[in-house]
Write a protein that holds these residues in place. Structure first.
Motif, PDB file in Angstrom:
ATOM      1  N   ALA A 218       0.813  -1.226   0.000  1.00  0.00           N
ATOM      2  CA  ALA A 218       0.000   0.000   0.000  1.00  0.00           C
ATOM      3  C   ALA A 218       0.839   1.265   0.000  1.00  0.00           C
ATOM      4  N   LEU A 219       2.155   1.142   0.100  1.00  0.00           N
ATOM      5  CA  LEU A 219       3.016   2.328   0.102  1.00  0.00           C
ATOM      6  C   LEU A 219       3.122   2.914  -1.307  1.00  0.00           C
ATOM      7  N   PRO A 220       2.975   4.220  -1.478  1.00  0.00           N
ATOM      8  CA  PRO A 220       3.171   4.840  -2.807  1.00  0.00           C
ATOM      9  C   PRO A 220       4.592   4.554  -3.304  1.00  0.00           C
ATOM     10  N   ARG A 221       4.721   4.046  -4.502  1.00  0.00           N
ATOM     11  CA  ARG A 221       6.019   3.582  -4.996  1.00  0.00           C
ATOM     12  C   ARG A 221       7.071   4.697  -5.008  1.00  0.00           C
ATOM     13  N   ASP A 222       6.646   5.938  -5.256  1.00  0.00           N
ATOM     14  CA  ASP A 222       7.622   7.025  -5.321  1.00  0.00           C
ATOM     15  C   ASP A 222       7.929   7.619  -3.949  1.00  0.00           C
ATOM     16  N   LEU A 223       7.232   7.106  -2.902  1.00  0.00           N
ATOM     17  CA  LEU A 223       7.460   7.643  -1.555  1.00  0.00           C
ATOM     18  C   LEU A 223       7.835   6.560  -0.553  1.00  0.00           C
ATOM     19  N   ALA A 265      12.120  -3.210  -5.846  1.00  0.00           N
ATOM     20  CA  ALA A 265      13.526  -3.636  -5.786  1.00  0.00           C
ATOM     21  C   ALA A 265      14.449  -2.600  -5.146  1.00  0.00           C
ATOM     22  N   PRO A 266      14.371  -1.307  -5.493  1.00  0.00           N
ATOM     23  CA  PRO A 266      15.264  -0.329  -4.847  1.00  0.00           C
ATOM     24  C   PRO A 266      15.058  -0.268  -3.336  1.00  0.00           C
ATOM     25  N   SER A 267      13.824  -0.377  -2.905  1.00  0.00           N
ATOM     26  CA  SER A 267      13.538  -0.326  -1.477  1.00  0.00           C
ATOM     27  C   SER A 267      14.009  -1.604  -0.776  1.00  0.00           C
ATOM     28  N   GLN A 268      14.016  -2.728  -1.503  1.00  0.00           N
ATOM     29  CA  GLN A 268      14.552  -3.963  -0.934  1.00  0.00           C
ATOM     30  C   GLN A 268      16.019  -3.772  -0.554  1.00  0.00           C
ATOM     31  N   LEU A 272      17.559  -3.861   3.226  1.00  0.00           N
ATOM     32  CA  LEU A 272      18.641  -4.783   3.569  1.00  0.00           C
ATOM     33  C   LEU A 272      19.756  -4.061   4.317  1.00  0.00           C
ATOM     34  N   ARG A 273      20.110  -2.846   3.868  1.00  0.00           N
ATOM     35  CA  ARG A 273      21.155  -2.083   4.557  1.00  0.00           C
ATOM     36  C   ARG A 273      20.759  -1.781   6.002  1.00  0.00           C
ATOM     37  N   PHE A 312      12.971 -10.865  -6.223  1.00  0.00           N
ATOM     38  CA  PHE A 312      13.169 -10.587  -4.801  1.00  0.00           C
ATOM     39  C   PHE A 312      14.605 -10.943  -4.444  1.00  0.00           C
ATOM     40  N   ARG A 313      15.251 -10.079  -3.669  1.00  0.00           N
ATOM     41  CA  ARG A 313      16.669 -10.253  -3.357  1.00  0.00           C
ATOM     42  C   ARG A 313      16.897 -11.478  -2.473  1.00  0.00           C
ATOM     43  N   ALA A 314      17.860 -12.297  -2.883  1.00  0.00           N
ATOM     44  CA  ALA A 314      18.182 -13.495  -2.113  1.00  0.00           C
ATOM     45  C   ALA A 314      18.757 -13.138  -0.739  1.00  0.00           C
TER      46      ALA A 314
END
Length: 468
Positions: A218-223, A265-268, A272-273, A312-314
């Motif tokens: 439900a999070l806006p992709r650009d935010l 993917a960028p938020s993944q 992770l960090r 999805f990141r391993a």
């Protein structure tokens, strides 16, 4: 055990893997329609030769005191049961249910039967009490032969009650996992209760911070990053003040990432960090902020397959899946429908739950409906039913949603088909015996000649063909 005088009421016509454990037949007393809060029961049939069902002054389940020691007696305070109603017998490696001459009969999968060889998953109705037979259920040698579920209570504790041995062990292990800091991944269809598990983990963890739930889908992709990690004033257009972000709101508490499979993917990579470094860098900030998080993630998506196809990141999956639990859909744990129904009724109507009843047709519909929306759909179904009942105490079939009511159609058609076949066979047998003489058939069946003619027309039987 005393035998009661026969005063039976009449029922109106409209009326996961167990490890190195064992597998065997079980019988589940799922639901008493007149007492939906009564605790359901799991009965191991291993070592039993026969189970005898009948009416008693109160519920009593145990080995017979007289006769064969491997015979079990199941007595229910159900006035629609006969004093000796039915017998379940182990014959030639199969379990066979046989009517013991009861007034109201035995119904298996919606069809009245004098005798039935049971198969896995069969729903059995004796009086107004509902059972489910499981032929090959995983269990451990130490599991009790007769296990009664805890009495219905509201809240997470009630919703985590189960009669299924393997699922019961999974829920028990959660208590140990909750005290640790290991991340947990909860998998299962939408509506199976993943957030209930997450909240229960937080409540048992003794963590002093808040439980913060985030629906990643439900999070806006650009935010996304601004919502998760926070931002500094002036970081972007519209950032008029500093915001800590959802992750920092869960500091010293539990962060619940619902539908983690929907995270871009960028938020993944950014998440992770955070999990690796235990610090958050708000958007527009130059320095990270330490954060103490316990992460619980949930998904209805196949994350392992998403890792294989690169969506999805391993490394993030490895971080999230410290401990994994899978919640089966409600259709796969129908044995627990009574447990869950009692819990929901107690939670929705605590002051009058004890006096509530389910009409047998309503109970039957609940058991036969497939529940595509799982526990959440069942909860909404009972919530609307209670509104329609008003000040009453009996939930009727018409109080349930149309889709749930329609679940009876398949069983009614099956019952009518079975009864119709039996009726046709009896007519054919008598017509052969009386060489097509309709009057003789009517006398034998104790029916009017006109009724026999109606039945012949319904079943398209020509009596002339029996007079040759």
């Amino acid at each position: 055990m005393s035998r009661l005088d026969d005063g039976t009421l009449s029922i109106a016509d409209d009326a996961p893997d167990a490890g190195a454990g064992s597998r065997g037949a079980h019988l589940f007393l799922v639901l008493e329609s007149s007492k939906p809060l009564a605790p359901p029961v799991r009965i191991a049939l291993e070592g039993m030769a026969q189970v005898v069902f009948g009416r008693g002054s109160s519920r009593a389940i145990g080995r017979q005191q007289i006769g064969t020691p491997n015979q079990l007696s199941v007595r229910m305070a159900d006035p629609w049961l006969s004093s000796t109603h039915a017998r379940l017998t182990y014959v030639l490696r199969r379990w066979v249910l046989e009517d013991a001459g009861s007034k109201n009969g035995c119904i298996v999968q919606g069809v009245r039967k004098a005798q039935a060889q049971l198969v896995d998953g069969d729903i059995i109705e004796l009086g107004y009490t509902f059972f489910i037979f499981r032929e090959d259920l995983a269990h451990e040698p130490g599991d009790p032969a007769i296990f009664e579920a805890p009495r219905a209570e509201g809240g997470a504790a009630g919703k985590l009650s189960t009669l299924i041995p393997s699922l019961e062990r999974s829920f028990t292990r959660l208590a140990s996992v909750a005290k640790s800091t290991v991340s947990v991944l909860i998998e299962g269809e939408t509506g199976t209760g993943k957030e209930v598990i997450a909240r229960n983990l937080h409540e048992q963890s003794d963590r002093r911070g808040d439980f913060v739930a985030i629906n990643c889908g439900a999070l806006p992709r650009d935010l996304v990053e601004g919502e998760l990690f926070g931002y500094r004033r002036g970081a972007f257009s519209g950032a008029t003040e500093d915001r800590p972000g959802l992750l920092r709101s869960a500091d010293r508490g539990t962060l619940f990432l619902d539908e983690i499979g929907d995270l871009p993917a960028p938020s993944q990579a950014a998440l992770l960090r955070v999990l690796q470094e235990r610090e958050v860098r708000p958007v527009g900030a130059t320095r990270p902020v330490p954060v103490d998080l316990r992460v619980v993630a949930a998904t209805h998506r196949p994350l392992e397959r998403m890792v294989e196809n690169g969506t999805f990141r391993a490394d993030l999956f490895a971080r999230l899946a410290g401990y994994r639990i899978e919640l089966p859909p409600l259709a796969m744990r129908r044995e627990d429908l009574g447990v869950i129904t009692g819990t929901i009724l107690r939670e929705l109507a605590p002051e009058r739950a004890q006096s509530l009843e389910l009409a047998p047709r309503a109970a039957r519909a609940l058991l036969y409906y497939p529940w595509p929306g799982n526990v959440r759909e069942l909860e909404k179904c009972l919530e609307s039913a209670l509104i329609l009942v008003g000040e009453g105490t009996r939930i009727e079939l018409e109080h349930l949603p149309g889709a749930v009511q329609a679940a009876l159609e398949s069983t009614n058609l099956l019952r009518r088909s079975s009864e119709g076949n039996a009726e046709r066979e009896k007519l054919v047998t008598l017509l052969r015996e009386h060489k097509g003489n309709i009057a003789a058939v009517a006398r034998t069946m104790g029916k009017a000649r006109m009724q026999i003619q109606r039945w012949l027309k319904r079943h398209q039987i020509d009596p002339e063909s029996f007079r040759k």
